[in-house]
Scaffold this motif. Structure first.
Motif, PDB file in Angstrom:
ATOM      1  N   SER A 155       3.841  -1.595  13.783  1.00 19.63           N
ATOM      2  CA  SER A 155       2.696  -1.462  12.873  1.00 19.63           C
ATOM      3  C   SER A 155       2.533   0.007  12.510  1.00 19.63           C
ATOM      4  O   SER A 155       2.023   0.799  13.300  1.00 19.63           O
ATOM      5  N   LYS A 156       2.977   0.372  11.334  1.00 23.72           N
ATOM      6  CA  LYS A 156       2.901   1.742  10.862  1.00 23.72           C
ATOM      7  C   LYS A 156       2.180   1.783   9.512  1.00 23.72           C
ATOM      8  O   LYS A 156       2.322   0.867   8.700  1.00 23.72           O
ATOM      9  N   PRO A 157       1.402   2.840   9.257  1.00 20.82           N
ATOM     10  CA  PRO A 157       0.748   2.958   7.945  1.00 20.82           C
ATOM     11  C   PRO A 157       1.789   2.968   6.823  1.00 20.82           C
ATOM     12  O   PRO A 157       2.899   3.483   6.996  1.00 20.82           O
ATOM     13  N   VAL A 158       1.424   2.393   5.697  1.00 19.58           N
ATOM     14  CA  VAL A 158       2.329   2.337   4.557  1.00 19.58           C
ATOM     15  C   VAL A 158       2.120   3.589   3.708  1.00 19.58           C
ATOM     16  O   VAL A 158       0.999   3.893   3.309  1.00 19.58           O
ATOM     17  N   GLU A 159       3.200   4.298   3.438  1.00 20.08           N
ATOM     18  CA  GLU A 159       3.117   5.501   2.626  1.00 20.08           C
ATOM     19  C   GLU A 159       2.814   5.135   1.170  1.00 20.08           C
ATOM     20  O   GLU A 159       3.273   4.106   0.665  1.00 20.08           O
ATOM     21  N   PRO A 160       2.028   5.981   0.468  1.00 27.34           N
ATOM     22  CA  PRO A 160       1.669   5.684  -0.927  1.00 27.34           C
ATOM     23  C   PRO A 160       2.880   5.438  -1.825  1.00 27.34           C
ATOM     24  O   PRO A 160       2.865   4.536  -2.662  1.00 27.34           O
ATOM     25  N   GLU A 161       3.927   6.242  -1.648  1.00 22.56           N
ATOM     26  CA  GLU A 161       5.101   6.081  -2.508  1.00 22.56           C
ATOM     27  C   GLU A 161       5.700   4.689  -2.375  1.00 22.56           C
ATOM     28  O   GLU A 161       6.177   4.104  -3.361  1.00 22.56           O
ATOM     29  N   ARG A 162       5.668   4.150  -1.166  1.00 21.14           N
ATOM     30  CA  ARG A 162       6.204   2.806  -0.955  1.00 21.14           C
ATOM     31  C   ARG A 162       5.338   1.762  -1.665  1.00 21.14           C
ATOM     32  O   ARG A 162       5.850   0.786  -2.215  1.00 21.14           O
ATOM     33  N   LEU A 163       4.027   1.994  -1.651  1.00 15.61           N
ATOM     34  CA  LEU A 163       3.125   1.084  -2.357  1.00 15.61           C
ATOM     35  C   LEU A 163       3.327   1.183  -3.865  1.00 15.61           C
ATOM     36  O   LEU A 163       3.343   0.174  -4.574  1.00 15.61           O
ATOM     37  N   LEU A 291      -1.453  -5.758  -2.859  1.00 14.98           N
ATOM     38  CA  LEU A 291      -0.326  -5.347  -2.016  1.00 14.98           C
ATOM     39  C   LEU A 291      -0.682  -5.341  -0.530  1.00 14.98           C
ATOM     40  O   LEU A 291      -0.104  -6.085   0.258  1.00 14.98           O
ATOM     41  N   LEU A 292      -1.662  -4.499  -0.145  1.00 10.83           N
ATOM     42  CA  LEU A 292      -1.958  -4.360   1.288  1.00 10.83           C
ATOM     43  C   LEU A 292      -2.597  -5.613   1.879  1.00 10.83           C
ATOM     44  O   LEU A 292      -2.128  -6.137   2.904  1.00 10.83           O
ATOM     45  N   PHE A 293      -3.664  -6.105   1.270  1.00  9.06           N
ATOM     46  CA  PHE A 293      -4.325  -7.298   1.810  1.00  9.06           C
ATOM     47  C   PHE A 293      -3.417  -8.522   1.701  1.00  9.06           C
ATOM     48  O   PHE A 293      -3.409  -9.375   2.596  1.00  9.06           O
ATOM     49  N   ALA A 294      -2.670  -8.609   0.604  1.00  2.00           N
ATOM     50  CA  ALA A 294      -1.744  -9.736   0.448  1.00  2.00           C
ATOM     51  C   ALA A 294      -0.661  -9.689   1.523  1.00  2.00           C
ATOM     52  O   ALA A 294      -0.287 -10.720   2.101  1.00  2.00           O
ATOM     53  N   GLY A 295      -0.161  -8.478   1.815  1.00  2.00           N
ATOM     54  CA  GLY A 295       0.836  -8.333   2.879  1.00  2.00           C
ATOM     55  C   GLY A 295       0.263  -8.657   4.239  1.00  2.00           C
ATOM     56  O   GLY A 295       0.915  -9.291   5.074  1.00  2.00           O
TER      57      GLY A 295
END
Length: 652
Positions: A155-163, A291-295
């Protein structure tokens, strides 16, 4: 007679023979019966003699069957003991070495507990069950640690560029990065701009949520979660999942640039900064939900597959803080002090909430998510209400605008351009406004929008009428109204407002423009044109007349009065030139049209006057002192009118 006797004797002989045979048969039968009776007695005696033997044989067979069953039962018990020892060995080693075998060992242990629990007659069953339960509790505890460690590791934070890479190409920000506030205009390049073609068909845009946890790890986490649920450790499982995933989700949003701002924080921000933050918020909402909530929902559903209520609960608890942080900013904007410039950002915010409505209902399903779903719906309604109220405030503000600063050159007033641009922007939100009207007022939304637009235009016109009265020069009053109404009409004709206001409205206001142009000409040029009129040129005694020159055109004209007329004309024209060169008609076509209209009246009158009365002056001293300008000079100077030149420019 003898013959008859001879026939009977043979018959008698046959009858006697038959009788004899029957007697022999009876004798034999009696003997057989006697023999059979003898056998029956013998068999009965034999059966009586064999009965003890039969009883002993049956007992022996039963004993053998009991022994077989006991042996088989013993074999089963021994097999379960063996399985128990094997499971114990694997469990004591822990799950790190081989998680799959470890989970199999737990299943075997549960099977053993169930088996020995059913063997109440077995003396050691209670001891075995107690020991197995203790071992199972330790095994589950190790599984909890393994679940926590595995979940935390991946569980790692998602970097903005990846989003950003998960967004459609046209929605990827070109200038936005963590810590930046959008572009120089305060608008986020990916804000919900209604003019963006993508927003005309948002349903066709496909978003692919990032894999928040590697797919290969999810089955392992699912197996671990299943064991914990079966062991009754559901609350501990929920706590581990919430503490791990909620923190990671908040960190992802923080890296993206999401801030936690209160209503007081929002009120303190300058509008330019706040506008930029609103643009970013719209961008963040789309990324968070799509993206985030859906993931996160996908992860929950896979890990807790088969336990829908638990999946809903975990998703709700993981996202609660993040959702609250995002919605609180929207609430702060919706509840902040209303102002006209906020209408468009309110509509932007309303549009993104409407766009995300279906996703929110899909993701935040189940009873556990009800509160968040209702909070999102509440924000959508509050934004709609605030936008509606702001729209109503705007109409009132236009009519009551008390700006005292008049435009000295009579050009288009800032209020006019502001209102027209405002209305143009409103038509970019045409579908959204119709939706608002439909929601709050019902009826035909198109006619309502047309009615409101017409009221705004009328409010603006009323305000301009009031502002025009600030001018001391009545000619400038009408020039000001001409400029502003013309600007309104031209802007309406070039926008979608024309469809709502109609051709009749356009034609009626074009006539108003022409009326003000005519009034300007009449007021501004009436006096100077009087200088070029014939009336009043002859003196009562006629002593000032001259016999020279054009007797037909200047007969009876007073030289002194003609000189005075030329002198007065020069002074008045120079004053008009100096003053009206500072006045402005910004529209090129209208400016040229107005100059031409003045020239068509002034120049023919001047030429006629010079031709008829010029000789009276030309025959005298210093004629150039009175006839200073040719018609061409006047035409050239008229070309400098309405340029909006400054005083300094006029002195050069």
């Amino acid at each position: 007679m003898r013959m008859a006797m001879q026939g009977v004797d043979p018959l008698s002989e046959k009858a006697a023979m038959m009788k004899e045979s029957l007697q022999k048969s009876q004798t034999i039968t009696d003997k057989v019966v006697t023999i059979l009776g003898s056998f029956d007695h013998r068999l009965s005696a034999l059966e009586t003699a064999m009965r003890p033997t039969q009883i002993r044989t049956h007992s022996i067979r039963k004993a053998h069957e009991n022994i077989d069953r006991t042996l088989k039962a013993a074999e089963v018990i021994l097999a379960h003991f063996d399985q128990y020892r094997q499971a114990e060995t694997k469990i004591l080693k822990g799950p790190h070495e081989n998680l799959e075998n470890y989970l199999e060992a737990i299943e075997r242990l549960r099977s053993n507990i169930q088996f020995f629990g059913s063997k109440k007659g077995f003396k050691s069953s209670d001891g075995v069950v107690n020991h197995a339960n203790t071992l199972l509790a330790k095994a589950i505890s190790k599984l909890e640690d393994e679940f926590k460690q595995l979940l935390s590791s991946y569980s790692k934070p998602v970097e903005p560029e990846r989003l950003f890479d998960c967004l459609p190409n046209s929605m990827r920000p070109s200038s936005l990065s963590p810590g930046r506030e959008g572009d120089s205009n305060g608008k986020n390049p990916s804000s919900n701009n209604p003019s963006d073609p993508l927003n005309n068909d948002t349903e066709s845009v496909v978003y692919t949520p990032p894999a928040l946890i590697p797919p290969r790890i999810l089955p392992l986490l699912h197996d671990l979660a299943l064991q914990m649920v079966q062991a009754g450790n559901q609350q501990q499982l929920l706590k581990i999942y919430r503490e791990t995933r909620s923190t990671v989700l908040e960190e992802s949003l923080h890296k993206l640039g999401v801030e936690k701002l209160s209503k007081d924080d929002v009120q303190k921000l300058q509008w330019e900064i706040l506008e930029a933050k609103i643009g970013n918020w719209i961008h963040f909402m789309r990324i968070a939900v799509k993206l985030l909530f859906a993931g996160e929902r996908k992860v929950c559903d896979q890990i807790f597959e088969g336990f829908d209520s638990l999946s809903d609960q975990c998703f709700a608890e993981v996202t609660t803080s993040s959702v609250s942080m995002l919605l609180s900013f929207g609430e702060a904007i919706a509840r902040s002090k209303r102002s006209p410039e906020k209408l468009f950002v309110l509509l932007d915010m309303y549009e993104i909430m409407q766009e995300l409505n279906s996703e929110i209902h899909t993701l935040f399903k189940g009873k556990a998510c009800t509160e968040m779903k209702e909070a999102a719906l509440g924000l959508t309604k509050r934004l709609a209400q605030t936008a509606q109220d702001t729209f109503g405030d705007f109409e009132e503000a236009v009519e009551k605008d008390a700006t005292k600063t008049a435009v000295s050159d009579g050009t288009v007033h800032p209020l006019t351009s502001y209102v027209i641009n405002y209305v143009k922007f409103l038509f970019d939100y045409r579908s959204t406004l119709k939706q608002l009207f439909q929601e709050f007022e019902g009826g035909d939304a198109t006619s309502q929008l047309g009615s409101v637009t017409m009221r705004i235009m009328q409010a603006l016109q009323n305000n301009l009428e009031a502002k025009s009265k600030q001018y001391r020069d009545q000619a400038l009053t009408h020039l000001f109204l001409m400029n502003n109404i013309h600007y309104i009409v031209r802007s309406v004709r070039r926008s979608e407002a024309k469809d709502l206001l109609g051709d009749d409205w356009v034609q009626r206001h074009r006539r108003i423009v022409q009326q003000n142009a005519n009034l300007y000409k009449r007021i501004a040029w009436a006096k100077i044109l009087q200088c070029l009129s014939i009336s009043g040129l002859t003196s009562s005694g006629g002593g000032g007349s001259t016999g020279g020159g054009d007797a037909g055109s200047s007969s009876g004209a007073s030289r002194a009065i003609v000189k005075d007329r030329f002198k007065t004309f020069n002074i008045m024209f120079e004053e008009l030139h100096q003053k009206q060169s500072q006045w402005a008609v910004p529209d090129t076509e209208l400016r040229e049209s107005l100059r031409l209209a003045v020239a068509e009246v002034l120049l023919p009158a001047y030429r006629s006057f010079v031709k008829r009365f010029g000789p009276l002056v030309e025959n005298g001293k210093n004629p150039q002192k009175y006839i200073k300008y040719t018609a061409e000079d006047l035409e050239r100077m008229l070309g400098e009118f309405f340029e909006g030149k400054s005083v300094n420019e006029m002195r050069r």
